[in-house]
Every structure is written in structure tokens, then in C-alpha cells.
Design a protein around this motif. Structure first.
Motif, short mmCIF file in Angstrom:
data_model
loop_
_atom_site.label_atom_id
_atom_site.label_comp_id
_atom_site.label_asym_id
_atom_site.label_seq_id
_atom_site.Cartn_x
_atom_site.Cartn_y
_atom_site.Cartn_z
N LEU A 265 33.85 27.97 35.44
CA LEU A 265 32.60 28.19 35.23
C LEU A 265 31.59 28.36 36.12
O LEU A 265 30.69 29.28 36.38
CB LEU A 265 32.43 27.62 33.98
N ILE A 266 31.58 27.31 36.60
CA ILE A 266 30.64 26.96 37.92
C ILE A 266 30.98 27.76 38.92
O ILE A 266 29.93 28.70 39.50
CB ILE A 266 30.51 25.59 38.23
N ILE A 267 32.10 27.94 39.42
CA ILE A 267 32.48 29.01 40.43
C ILE A 267 31.88 30.41 40.07
O ILE A 267 31.41 31.20 41.03
CB ILE A 267 33.86 28.97 40.92
N PHE A 268 32.14 30.94 38.89
CA PHE A 268 31.76 32.10 38.52
C PHE A 268 30.20 32.41 38.64
O PHE A 268 29.70 33.50 38.93
CB PHE A 268 32.39 32.55 37.03
N HIS A 269 29.55 31.37 38.17
CA HIS A 269 28.03 31.77 38.14
C HIS A 269 27.77 31.88 39.61
O HIS A 269 26.51 32.43 39.73
CB HIS A 269 27.44 30.53 37.23
N LEU A 270 28.25 30.63 40.42
CA LEU A 270 27.70 30.94 41.92
C LEU A 270 28.09 32.10 42.38
O LEU A 270 27.32 32.92 43.22
CB LEU A 270 28.55 29.88 42.69
N LYS A 271 29.38 32.85 42.19
CA LYS A 271 29.62 34.15 42.73
C LYS A 271 28.72 35.11 41.97
O LYS A 271 28.18 36.14 42.67
CB LYS A 271 31.10 34.64 42.46
N LYS A 272 28.44 35.25 40.66
CA LYS A 272 27.59 35.85 40.26
C LYS A 272 26.21 36.25 40.92
O LYS A 272 25.51 37.16 40.97
CB LYS A 272 27.51 35.69 38.97
N LYS A 273 25.57 35.08 41.00
CA LYS A 273 24.39 34.80 41.59
C LYS A 273 24.30 35.16 43.05
O LYS A 273 23.13 35.94 43.55
CB LYS A 273 23.84 33.47 41.46
N TYR A 274 25.15 35.02 43.81
CA TYR A 274 24.89 35.09 45.25
C TYR A 274 25.93 35.92 45.93
O TYR A 274 25.54 36.53 47.13
CB TYR A 274 25.22 33.70 46.06
N LEU A 275 26.77 36.17 45.27
CA LEU A 275 27.91 37.29 45.96
C LEU A 275 28.06 38.56 45.43
O LEU A 275 28.41 39.45 46.01
CB LEU A 275 29.32 36.66 46.25
N CYS A 276 28.05 38.53 44.05
CA CYS A 276 28.51 39.75 43.29
C CYS A 276 27.38 40.74 43.39
O CYS A 276 26.01 40.46 42.94
CB CYS A 276 28.91 39.58 41.95
N LYS A 277 27.44 42.08 43.96
CA LYS A 277 26.55 43.11 43.90
C LYS A 277 26.67 44.11 42.72
O LYS A 277 25.72 44.98 42.28
CB LYS A 277 26.59 43.82 45.26
N THR A 278 27.84 44.32 42.35
CA THR A 278 28.13 45.45 41.31
C THR A 278 28.83 44.79 40.14
O THR A 278 29.32 43.67 40.03
CB THR A 278 29.12 46.72 41.97
N GLU A 279 28.93 45.56 38.99
CA GLU A 279 29.50 45.20 37.66
C GLU A 279 31.08 45.03 38.17
O GLU A 279 31.53 44.20 37.46
CB GLU A 279 29.26 46.19 36.77
N ALA A 280 31.55 45.77 38.87
CA ALA A 280 33.22 45.63 39.04
C ALA A 280 33.43 44.23 39.68
O ALA A 280 34.38 43.52 39.31
CB ALA A 280 33.62 46.57 40.19
N GLU A 281 32.50 43.82 40.74
CA GLU A 281 32.74 42.41 41.31
C GLU A 281 32.49 41.27 40.26
O GLU A 281 32.90 40.56 40.44
CB GLU A 281 31.71 42.24 42.57
N VAL A 282 31.57 41.64 39.22
CA VAL A 282 31.18 40.58 38.47
C VAL A 282 32.61 40.34 37.32
O VAL A 282 33.01 39.07 37.03
CB VAL A 282 30.06 40.80 37.35
N LYS A 283 33.15 41.54 37.19
CA LYS A 283 34.41 41.63 36.44
C LYS A 283 35.55 40.87 37.17
O LYS A 283 36.18 40.12 36.54
CB LYS A 283 34.86 42.82 35.92
N GLU A 284 35.48 40.76 38.29
CA GLU A 284 36.53 40.61 39.13
C GLU A 284 36.35 38.92 39.41
O GLU A 284 37.35 38.15 39.27
CB GLU A 284 36.47 41.00 40.72
N ALA A 285 35.20 38.46 39.66
CA ALA A 285 34.79 37.14 39.47
C ALA A 285 35.21 36.32 38.26
O ALA A 285 35.46 35.26 38.32
CB ALA A 285 33.37 37.07 39.96
#
Length: 454
Positions: A265-285
Motif C-alpha cells: 500500500l505504501i509503495i502504491f501511494h509512492l508510485k502514484k504520487k511520483y511515478l505514475c503519469k497515466t491512468e494505465a500506470e496507476v492500474k499497473e501500480a
């Protein structure tokens, strides 16, 4: 996707335990594949071995260990005698040195240097353990001096550091396996799992045991080299308490984090905030991933190796091993049914990999007991030699007889993997009359579409 579709939902926070217990192997295969079912066969097998070992060994060895002469004195524990009862129960004829032993040795060196003609003496300059911690961080002294905190840090801090290091290592080993040119994901996972298992056994089990023996007894070996063999026999159980707390940490902390999934869960929120740029990347994270055989199986194998090798020396470790595999079966059953999504399917080809490591742990256990009983001058020690030979013969027979069934993919599986998916665009255009089609009809294309339909 719910294997329990049609059952009445419950708000009981422990309902997942009942659902995991009543689930069948068919449910596991339907939700997570054959590899997951094979993994649970491994957990069940090891759990049965440990339960049987506990029923045989604990009634005999616990009274012996608790009443043996030469058990540590009240002050010879890790911190102020806090673990005295646990150490007495878990092993006999064992002396564990801790913070006070290091301090006493430093004072003895200082007194010896003063007697050698130096009035001021030579004070130790190398600070180890909590002495070094306090020297580097004086503000921690009021906290570390508290008996309870000191006990917890001395007992669990080394194990926590070891667990964190072992958690970061598999990514690098998986990278090395893929760099070897292995194309299959399942094969790369098995290769990384094998590397991780042997590293864990050599570094954690053998390294900690032998390192503890050599470093604590180096002076005695230097003065009397002939005392090496009996010294090894006396010092081998010295790591039993370390491994007992290591196993306890693995199922208390490890399965707690597994069930809560706080780290993902922590890794997902970090990726969502700093790495994910699109909705597809959010779903992948957000994707939960698979069971992670490259790390999970070697970790379970390490616990198996530790428990069976110390089952005679420290019999109290057997119940900890039973709790580890029993709790793991329930927790991971729930995770497989409701959380993890398999990323590949090898149809059980992971079982020969698991089987060979189980036998390697068994042979290592037999060799350890052979050396331990020899050092103790037990007259019936040669009886163990045929067991090692028979174990090797059993491995060779099983490999020659059964391995080919896992090496070659079944015809049903092979045909399923080679089945082509028809091109739906071609099928759709084949039903459009040529007079209504905007494209010029191609006779070869039409025949190809008909072949797909048929």
C-alpha cells in the motif's frame, strides 16, 4: 472470480479463516493455477513432517534440556537474565554471552595492560555492540540503559537487519537469472529461487552458526588447537536462541505484514504520487502481482533447514516451525484466493525444484547431527552414515523415475498453448457481401477467414 459465489457474506473479521480452511485444491487451481496448488502441497508436507517430529522429539528432549546439568547461570543471558527460562527450556549445556561478557572481557584486557607496567593502561578503542552505539550516539544512552528496551534490541535487532537484507536480495538474483539468457519467466523464477536458497543456507544458517563458534572461541583454539572438536560440540548450540527468535519474527512480523499488505500500500501511494503519469500506470501500480515464488519458497526452505537442524539441539524450535507453516498455510491460502493474480503458469514444474531443496535440507540435517554427535563422542554415531547414503540414493531414484514427467510438457497443455485465437476482424468481413464491402474482395483473404470460422 469469487470461488465462494452464492454463499452468504459475513462481516466477521475472522471469516476469511473459515473460508481459507474450507477451500479445496480445485478452488486454488481455478483462482491461481497449478503452481499455487503445488506450493500448498509443499506447505502441507512440511507441516506434517514437523508435527510428527514434534510428537516424537518434544516429550523426550524437553525434559532432558530443562534438567540438564551445566545449563547457563542466571546472569549469563543476553540482558540481565531476561531470557534465562527460555534459554533453559530451548537448550541444555549452553552458555550464551552477551553485553556483560563483552564488558567483562574489555575490563580484563584493561587490567592486564596496567599490570604490564603501564600505569594508565590501554583502554579498548573499538566499541562493539551497544558500547559502540552509545559511543556514536550519546543521546541514546538514557533509552538503551533501560533493561526492557535493551533486552528487545539485543534479541531482535540483528534478526531484523538480517530479514531486511534478505528481502532486498531476490531482486538482484532475479536480474542475474534473466541476464543468463533464460527466456521463460517461470524458469527464471526457479533459477533465482535456487540461488536465493543456497545463499540463505550458506550465509544465514552455516555462516551464523560457524561464525558464532569461531569468533567466541578463537582465543581458546589458539592456546589449545586440540580442543577444536570438543569446542565445536559445545559452541554449536550457541546460535539456537538466535534462530529461535528469527523463526518467531518471521511468522509474527512476516505474516502480519502479508495479511495487512501495508508495504504494498505504501509503495502504491509512492508510485502514484511520483511515478505514475497515466491512468494505465496507476492500474499497473495497483496490481497485486503473483505469489512471488522466487522469494517465498527459499524463505520457507530456510526455515525448514533451521528447524530440522536444530530440532535435536534446541527442541523448542519445533513448535515455532509448526506455527510458521500452519499460520502460513492459512494466510497464504486467503491471499491466493482473494489477492494475488498469477503472472505465469508452469503447470507444477516447480515441484522438482521444491523436492530437491527439501532433500538438501534433510541431508544437511543428517550431516550436522553426524558432526555434532561425533564431537560429543556418542558411540552410536556411525549409525547415521547409512542414512546419508540412503538419502542420496533416494534422490537419484526419484529423479530418474519421476523427473521426466515434469521435464516434458503434457500434450494437453502443449496443444492448449498452441491454440490460435481467430482474427475477429477477418471473420467479421467474411460475412459482408462483396457488393456491400468498401474494400476489394480478396479471394485468399476470404478463404483464410472461412478456415478460421470452420
Amino acid at each position: 472470480m469469487d470461488p465462494y459465489e452464492g454463499l452468504r457474506a459475513s462481516r466477521n473479521p475472522f471469516a476469511w479463516i473459515r473460508e481459507a480452511l474450507v477451500s479445496t485444491e480445485a478452488d486454488v487451481i481455478r483462482m491461481s493455477g497449478v503452481d499455487s496448488a503445488v506450493y500448498f502441497v509443499f506447505l502441507t508436507t512440511v507441516l506434517g513432517i514437523l508435527v510428527l517430529s514434534g510428537l516424537v522429539l518434544l516429550p523426550v528432549l524437553l525434559p532432558v534440556a530443562a534438567t540438564a546439568r551445566g545449563v547457563m547461570k542466571a546472569n549469563d543471558t543476553t540482558s540481565e537474565g531476561s531470557f534465562n527460562d527460555l534459554d533453559k527450556l530451548s537448550m541444555g549445556m549452553l552458555k550464551v554471552g552477551g553485553y556483560r561478557k563483552k564488558l567483562t572481557r574489555a575490563e580484563a584486557i584493561y587490567a592486564e595492560s596496567k599490570a604490564a607496567g603501564n600505569p594508565e593502561g590501554t583502554r579498548p578503542t573499538t566499541k562493539t555492540g551497544f558500547l559502540g552505539l552509545i559511543e556514536a550516539s550519546p543521546f541514546l544512552k538514557p533509552v538503551v540503559d533501560q533493561a526492557t528496551i535493551k533486552t528487545v534490541l539485543e534479541a531482535y535487532l540483528p534478526q531484523l537487519a538480517l530479514i531486511i537484507f534478505l528481502a532486498l536480495l531476490p531482486k538482484f538474483l532475479l536480474f542475474l537469472s534473466k541476464a543468463e539468457g533464460i527466456a521463460s519467466e517461470s524458469h527464471a523464477q526457479r533459477a533465482a529461487s535456487g540461488k536465493y536458497f543456497y545463499f540463505s543456507v550458506l550465509n544465514v544458517f552455516i555462516g551464523v552458526t560457524i561464525g558464532n563458534t569461531l569468533f567466541t572461541a578463537l582465543k581458546r583454539i589458539e592456546k589449545d588447537p586440540n580442543s577444536l572438536v570438543p569446542l565445536l560440540a559445545e559452541s554449536l548450540p550457541g546460535s539456537a536462541t538466535f534462530f529461535l527468535t528469527f523463526v518467531a519474527l518471521k511468522f509474527f512480523v512476516g505474516y502480519g505484514l502479508e495479511l495487512s499488505r501495508i508495504v504494498p500500500l505504501i509503495i502504491f501511494h509512492l508510485k502514484k504520487k511520483y511515478l505514475c503519469k497515466t491512468e494505465a500506470e496507476v492500474k499497473e501500480a495497483w496490481a497485486p502481482g503473483d505469489l512471488g515464488y522466487a522469494t517465498r519458497i527459499p524463505a520457507d526452505m530456510l526455515i525448514l533447514t533451521i528447524v530440522i537442524c536444530y530440532s535435536v539441539i534446541a527442541p523448542l524450535i519445533i513448535p515455532f516451525g509448526i506455527i510458521y507453516y500452519g499460520l502460513g498455510w492459512v494466510v497464504l491460502r486467503n491471499q491466493v484466493l482473494k489477492v494475488y493474480v498469477p503472472s505465469y503458469e508452469s503447470y507444477g514444474r516447480i515441484w522438482p525444484h521444491i523436492y530437491l531443496r527439501i532433500m538438501a535440507s534433510l541431508i544437511l540435517y543428517q550431516a550436522t547431527m553426524l558432526g555434532y554427535f561425533s564431537a560429543k563422542e556418542f558411540i552410536y554415531t556411525p549409525v547415521l552414515i547409512p542414512l546419508i547414503v540412503l538419502s542420496f540414493i533416494f534422490v537419484l531414484v526419484c529423479r530418474n523415475k519421476f523427473y521426466r514427467f515434469f521435464q516434458c510438457t503434457a500434450l494437453e497443455v502443449a496443444s492448449r498453448e498452441l491454440k490460435e485465437t481467430p482474427n475477429m476482424q477477418v471473420v467479421f468481413r467474411s460475412f459482408i457481401p462483396p457488393s456491400l464491402s468498401s474494400e476489394k474482395a480478396d479471394e485468399d483473404q476470404f478463404e483464410d477467414a472461412l478456415s478460421h470460422v470452420v
